[in-house]
Scaffold this active site. Sequence first.
Site, PDB file in Angstrom:
ATOM      1  N   GLU A 139     -12.591 -15.624  -7.169  1.00 18.95           N
ATOM      2  CA  GLU A 139     -11.416 -14.852  -7.560  1.00 18.95           C
ATOM      3  C   GLU A 139     -10.544 -15.626  -8.550  1.00 18.95           C
ATOM      4  OE1 GLU A 139      -7.772 -12.438  -5.427  1.00 18.95           O
ATOM      5  OE2 GLU A 139      -8.437 -14.307  -4.510  1.00 18.95           O
ATOM      6  N   GLU A 196       1.552  -1.420   2.527  1.00 23.59           N
ATOM      7  CA  GLU A 196       2.416  -2.496   2.050  1.00 23.59           C
ATOM      8  C   GLU A 196       3.786  -2.441   2.715  1.00 23.59           C
ATOM      9  OE1 GLU A 196       0.991  -3.445  -2.448  1.00 23.59           O
ATOM     10  OE2 GLU A 196       2.106  -1.576  -2.180  1.00 23.59           O
ATOM     11  N   GLU A 236       1.412  -3.462 -10.854  1.00 20.02           N
ATOM     12  CA  GLU A 236       1.837  -4.109  -9.617  1.00 20.02           C
ATOM     13  C   GLU A 236       3.337  -4.408  -9.625  1.00 20.02           C
ATOM     14  OE1 GLU A 236       0.128  -4.679  -6.711  1.00 20.02           O
ATOM     15  OE2 GLU A 236      -1.383  -3.424  -7.686  1.00 20.02           O
ATOM     16  N   GLU A 271       5.411  -2.720  -6.647  1.00 19.32           N
ATOM     17  CA  GLU A 271       5.941  -3.600  -5.605  1.00 19.32           C
ATOM     18  C   GLU A 271       7.431  -3.890  -5.736  1.00 19.32           C
ATOM     19  OE1 GLU A 271       3.359  -6.978  -5.282  1.00 19.32           O
ATOM     20  OE2 GLU A 271       1.660  -5.721  -4.673  1.00 19.32           O
TER      21      GLU A 271
END
Length: 94
Positions: free
Chosen positions: A34, A55, A7, A11
């Site tokens: 979660e 995204e 990630e 990102e």
Amino acid sequence: MEAAKRELKEETGLTAKNWQPLMELRTSNSVTDEKAYIFLATELTPGEQELEETEDIELIKVPLDTAIEMAMNGEIIDAMSVAALLKLAIQRKS
């Protein structure tokens, strides 16, 4: 850990030499089970973002002290980011 590395790269385009577990959070106990695992990544190397089609992320680089201040004054409002920044602020004072 592998998801965190992936990630970060996707990102931000960054890769990190060092990874330190910072905290584990439950994002919404009343709705889901979660878990979120927060890491501190250091010794960063820049690269290209690899965003997914859905995204839309604008990368803004600020010094850690500025990010902590932004969390304190409400400019950063993402709960996981705020929790991590406040923990780092407290650790730095210890």
